[in-house]
Write a protein that holds these residues in place. Structure first.
Motif, PDB file in Angstrom:
ATOM      1  N   SER A   1       0.850  -1.181   0.000  1.00 28.05           N
ATOM      2  CA  SER A   1       0.000   0.000   0.000  1.00 28.05           C
ATOM      3  C   SER A   1       0.889   1.234   0.000  1.00 28.05           C
ATOM      4  N   TYR A   2       0.400   2.318  -0.570  1.00 27.72           N
ATOM      5  CA  TYR A   2       1.205   3.527  -0.761  1.00 27.72           C
ATOM      6  C   TYR A   2       0.594   4.656   0.059  1.00 27.72           C
ATOM      7  N   LEU A   3       1.394   5.233   0.947  1.00 24.50           N
ATOM      8  CA  LEU A   3       0.938   6.277   1.864  1.00 24.50           C
ATOM      9  C   LEU A   3       1.699   7.569   1.618  1.00 24.50           C
ATOM     10  N   ASN A   4       1.025   8.672   1.930  1.00 26.56           N
ATOM     11  CA  ASN A   4       1.667   9.985   1.868  1.00 26.56           C
ATOM     12  C   ASN A   4       2.305  10.368   3.197  1.00 26.56           C
ATOM     13  N   GLU A   5       2.055   9.579   4.214  1.00 20.05           N
ATOM     14  CA  GLU A   5       2.590   9.867   5.546  1.00 20.05           C
ATOM     15  C   GLU A   5       4.115   9.738   5.544  1.00 20.05           C
ATOM     16  N   LYS A   6       4.799  10.711   6.148  1.00 19.39           N
ATOM     17  CA  LYS A   6       6.258  10.690   6.195  1.00 19.39           C
ATOM     18  C   LYS A   6       6.792  10.681   7.627  1.00 19.39           C
ATOM     19  N   ASP A   7       5.905  10.761   8.605  1.00 15.99           N
ATOM     20  CA  ASP A   7       6.341  10.792   9.993  1.00 15.99           C
ATOM     21  C   ASP A   7       6.587   9.371  10.488  1.00 15.99           C
ATOM     22  N   PRO A   8       7.820   9.033  10.872  1.00 12.27           N
ATOM     23  CA  PRO A   8       8.093   7.669  11.360  1.00 12.27           C
ATOM     24  C   PRO A   8       7.261   7.285  12.568  1.00 12.27           C
ATOM     25  N   ALA A   9       6.980   8.249  13.457  1.00 16.53           N
ATOM     26  CA  ALA A   9       6.194   7.929  14.647  1.00 16.53           C
ATOM     27  C   ALA A   9       4.769   7.543  14.266  1.00 16.53           C
ATOM     28  N   ALA A  10       4.197   8.255  13.286  1.00 18.85           N
ATOM     29  CA  ALA A  10       2.846   7.919  12.839  1.00 18.85           C
ATOM     30  C   ALA A  10       2.825   6.557  12.154  1.00 18.85           C
ATOM     31  N   LEU A  11       3.857   6.262  11.416  1.00 18.09           N
ATOM     32  CA  LEU A  11       3.931   4.955  10.767  1.00 18.09           C
ATOM     33  C   LEU A  11       4.097   3.844  11.798  1.00 18.09           C
ATOM     34  N   GLN A  12       4.879   4.122  12.852  1.00 11.34           N
ATOM     35  CA  GLN A  12       5.015   3.142  13.925  1.00 11.34           C
ATOM     36  C   GLN A  12       3.670   2.859  14.591  1.00 11.34           C
ATOM     37  N   GLN A  13       2.853   3.911  14.747  1.00 14.57           N
ATOM     38  CA  GLN A  13       1.549   3.725  15.359  1.00 14.57           C
ATOM     39  C   GLN A  13       0.649   2.864  14.484  1.00 14.57           C
ATOM     40  N   LEU A  14       0.774   3.008  13.160  1.00 11.65           N
ATOM     41  CA  LEU A  14       0.003   2.156  12.245  1.00 11.65           C
ATOM     42  C   LEU A  14       0.378   0.688  12.418  1.00 11.65           C
ATOM     43  N   LEU A  15       1.663   0.434  12.694  1.00 13.57           N
ATOM     44  CA  LEU A  15       2.097  -0.950  12.936  1.00 13.57           C
ATOM     45  C   LEU A  15       1.525  -1.465  14.253  1.00 13.57           C
ATOM     46  N   LYS A  16       1.520  -0.597  15.281  1.00 12.80           N
ATOM     47  CA  LYS A  16       0.977  -1.021  16.571  1.00 12.80           C
ATOM     48  C   LYS A  16      -0.518  -1.292  16.477  1.00 12.80           C
ATOM     49  N   ASP A  17      -1.212  -0.540  15.598  1.00 11.86           N
ATOM     50  CA  ASP A  17      -2.639  -0.770  15.389  1.00 11.86           C
ATOM     51  C   ASP A  17      -2.904  -1.952  14.466  1.00 11.86           C
ATOM     52  N   LYS A  18      -1.821  -2.609  14.030  1.00 11.66           N
ATOM     53  CA  LYS A  18      -1.889  -3.804  13.191  1.00 11.66           C
ATOM     54  C   LYS A  18      -2.589  -3.554  11.847  1.00 11.66           C
ATOM     55  N   GLN A  19      -2.437  -2.321  11.365  1.00 11.33           N
ATOM     56  CA  GLN A  19      -2.956  -2.051  10.023  1.00 11.33           C
ATOM     57  C   GLN A  19      -1.991  -2.544   8.952  1.00 11.33           C
ATOM     58  N   TYR A  20      -0.711  -2.597   9.311  1.00  9.83           N
ATOM     59  CA  TYR A  20       0.314  -3.079   8.391  1.00  9.83           C
ATOM     60  C   TYR A  20       1.286  -3.963   9.165  1.00  9.83           C
ATOM     61  N   ASN A  21       1.968  -4.832   8.445  1.00 11.34           N
ATOM     62  CA  ASN A  21       3.007  -5.674   9.060  1.00 11.34           C
ATOM     63  C   ASN A  21       4.365  -4.988   9.066  1.00 11.34           C
ATOM     64  N   GLY A  22       4.527  -3.991   8.234  1.00 12.94           N
ATOM     65  CA  GLY A  22       5.788  -3.269   8.168  1.00 12.94           C
ATOM     66  C   GLY A  22       5.658  -2.086   7.232  1.00 12.94           C
ATOM     67  N   PHE A  23       6.661  -1.202   7.278  1.00 12.50           N
ATOM     68  CA  PHE A  23       6.652  -0.065   6.358  1.00 12.50           C
ATOM     69  C   PHE A  23       8.062   0.218   5.881  1.00 12.50           C
ATOM     70  N   ILE A  24       8.150   0.789   4.696  1.00 12.61           N
ATOM     71  CA  ILE A  24       9.411   1.233   4.111  1.00 12.61           C
ATOM     72  C   ILE A  24       9.267   2.723   3.838  1.00 12.61           C
ATOM     73  N   LEU A  25      10.060   3.522   4.515  1.00  9.66           N
ATOM     74  CA  LEU A  25      10.008   4.974   4.360  1.00  9.66           C
ATOM     75  C   LEU A  25      11.094   5.388   3.369  1.00  9.66           C
ATOM     76  N   LEU A  26      10.659   5.833   2.202  1.00  7.79           N
ATOM     77  CA  LEU A  26      11.591   6.269   1.167  1.00  7.79           C
ATOM     78  C   LEU A  26      12.002   7.713   1.418  1.00  7.79           C
ATOM     79  N   PRO A  27      13.269   8.054   1.219  1.00  4.87           N
ATOM     80  CA  PRO A  27      13.683   9.461   1.367  1.00  4.87           C
ATOM     81  C   PRO A  27      13.092  10.319   0.247  1.00  4.87           C
ATOM     82  N   ASP A  28      12.954  11.619   0.528  1.00  3.59           N
ATOM     83  CA  ASP A  28      12.396  12.523  -0.483  1.00  3.59           C
ATOM     84  C   ASP A  28      13.281  12.577  -1.722  1.00  3.59           C
TER      85      ASP A  28
END
Length: 436
Positions: free
Chosen positions: A74-101
């Motif tokens: 899935s492709y997200l516009n979110e760039k905040d690592p803390a917000a992405l970590q919260q998505l993992l804790k909410d079990k919406q995703y199994n992992g994330f890859i944050l690409l640099p700008d």
């Protein structure tokens, strides 16, 4: 001949009526099937689907990564690592890859997959492969000339599968290799297991002095042949039961694991069944049926029985001769077995070469020589063997059995009643060719 049959019947019933025979014959395939079923169950049920979020990078990878049932992006516009970590804790995703700008597909920077749980090696390689394929699409798109699409580029480099035909029939080298190796290794195991069983049976009767009583009623040659035929019948019945049980249990797999075909399709996007919409299990069974029809399975099964009997009779007579010459010391048997086991080991070595070059000179020699033909010829049969080679091999096998039986019988008649002397092969051969 009647006395040989009586001894064979006694050897057969003695072993078949034991509880160990029933346990090894019936429970062994069931245990193997159970372990096999558990492996399939945990591979299907125990594997969680992965949902990976791709964030940042100015949406450079959006739509470029391939999804399937076991791995989704899935492709997200979110760039905040803390917000992405919260998505993992909410079990919406199994992992994330944050690409640099500043992410560019031309650069060779490593990417980081952040998860809250461990990721297996195969899952890591699967994600890595999908990322590399997506990045490759971006790079190729930049290099294409105006008017050339990426789909046209992919079609230009599509690999064409190679099919092999022999005598107008479709042939699968992989199937022939697997079937040939299975048949060869099975004969290899038979020669060792049941040959050693004959030797131990002869040793037990000699060391317990029962043979002295038996030979007062029958000739030593009749005693030897009776033991060989009786134990051989046990082995043949046991393997026929194993084959029936294995085939029957294999047919139950699609009923026990109905989702196995869909799981295979999800893990292998290139499976034809996944593209056509038909069941991959059905396609696999059809393909397997075609391969088995081209391989002439009735002939292979008939030859397996013939080479099982021929190889067993050749080597069991030699093992019986060794057992008759051994006294109480088991080390004597180990020393005398070496000249018998070496041809079996060499046959296995020749078989590995014959699987890669079934029509070579070494494969032809190994399939005609009586001491190696049971293993080598069974490995060559799935590839297709000329009729004259098969008939000549069987003729040599019969002659080999007659020769080894004559040799073993001459040794057996003297050695079975000789005690207190450590024998050698030189002395045993002198017994064989002694007149009278």
């Amino acid at each position: 001949m009647n006395k040989i049959l009586i001894i064979a019947r006694r050897e057969f019933l003695t072993r078949v009526q034991k509880k160990t025979f029933l346990l090894t014959t019936i429970l062994l395939p069931v245990i193997i099937f159970g372990l096999y079923g558990l492996i399939i169950y945990f591979s299907i049920k125990g594997k969680d689907d992965l949902h990976i979020a791709i964030a940042g990078g100015n949406n450079a990878l959006t739509g470029k990564l391939e999804n399937n049932k076991s791995l989704r992006f899935s492709y997200l516009n979110e760039k905040d690592p803390a917000a992405l970590q919260q998505l993992l804790k909410d079990k919406q995703y199994n992992g994330f890859i944050l690409l640099p700008d500043s992410f560019k597909a031309d650069a060779h920077d490593s990417l980081e997959l952040v998860t809250l749980s461990s990721v297996g090696l195969m899952a890591k390689e699967n994600i890595e492969r999908r990322l590399n394929a997506g990045i490759e699409k971006i790079r190729m798109q930049r290099l294409l000339a105006p008017g050339v699409t990426l789909e046209a580029m992919d079609s230009a480099r599509t690999e064409i599968p190679l099919r092999v035909t022999k005598a107008g029939k479709s042939d699968s080298t992989g199937f022939a290799y697997g079937l040939g190796f299975f048949c060869g290794i099975l004969i290899y195991m038979i020669l060792f297991i049941y040959g050693a069983m004959v030797m131990r049976g002869v040793m037990e009767e000699k060391t317990s002095r029962i043979a002295e009583v038996i030979v007062s009623s029958v000739r030593p040659f009749q005693l030897m042949m009776g033991k060989i035929f009786g134990i051989g019948a046990v082995g043949l019945v046991q393997f026929l039961i194993w084959i029936a049980l294995v085939i029957g249990l294999q047919l139950l797999l699609p009923l026990i694991f109905p989702g196995m075909g869909d799981q295979v399709a999800a893990q292998a996007p290139g499976v034809p069944g996944a593209m056509t919409g038909s069941s991959p299990m059905v396609n696999a069974m059809k393909q397997l049926s075609q391969y088995m029809g081209d391989a002439n399975m009735p002939l292979i099964l008939l030859c397996f029985i013939l080479y099982f009997l021929g190889g067993y009779l050749i080597y069991s007579s030699l093992f019986a001769a060794v057992g008759s010459a051994v006294n109480e010391d088991p080390q004597d048997a180990q020393q005398l077995m070496l000249p018998i086991t070496m041809p079996i080991i060499f046959s296995f070595v020749i078989m590995t070469q014959a699987l890669n070059n079934p029509d070579g000179g070494l494969a032809l020699f190994g399939s005609l020589f009586p001491l190696s033909s049971p293993i080598v010829m069974m490995a060559r049969l799935p590839y297709g063997v000329p009729a004259w080679q098969l008939l000549l091999s069987l003729a040599f096998l019969v002659l080999g059995f007659l020769g080894t039986t004559w040799l073993a019988g001459r040794i057996y008649r003297t050695a079975i009643l000789m005690y207190g002397k450590k024998p050698t092969w030189k002395e045993m051969l002198r017994w064989a060719f002694r007149k009278g």
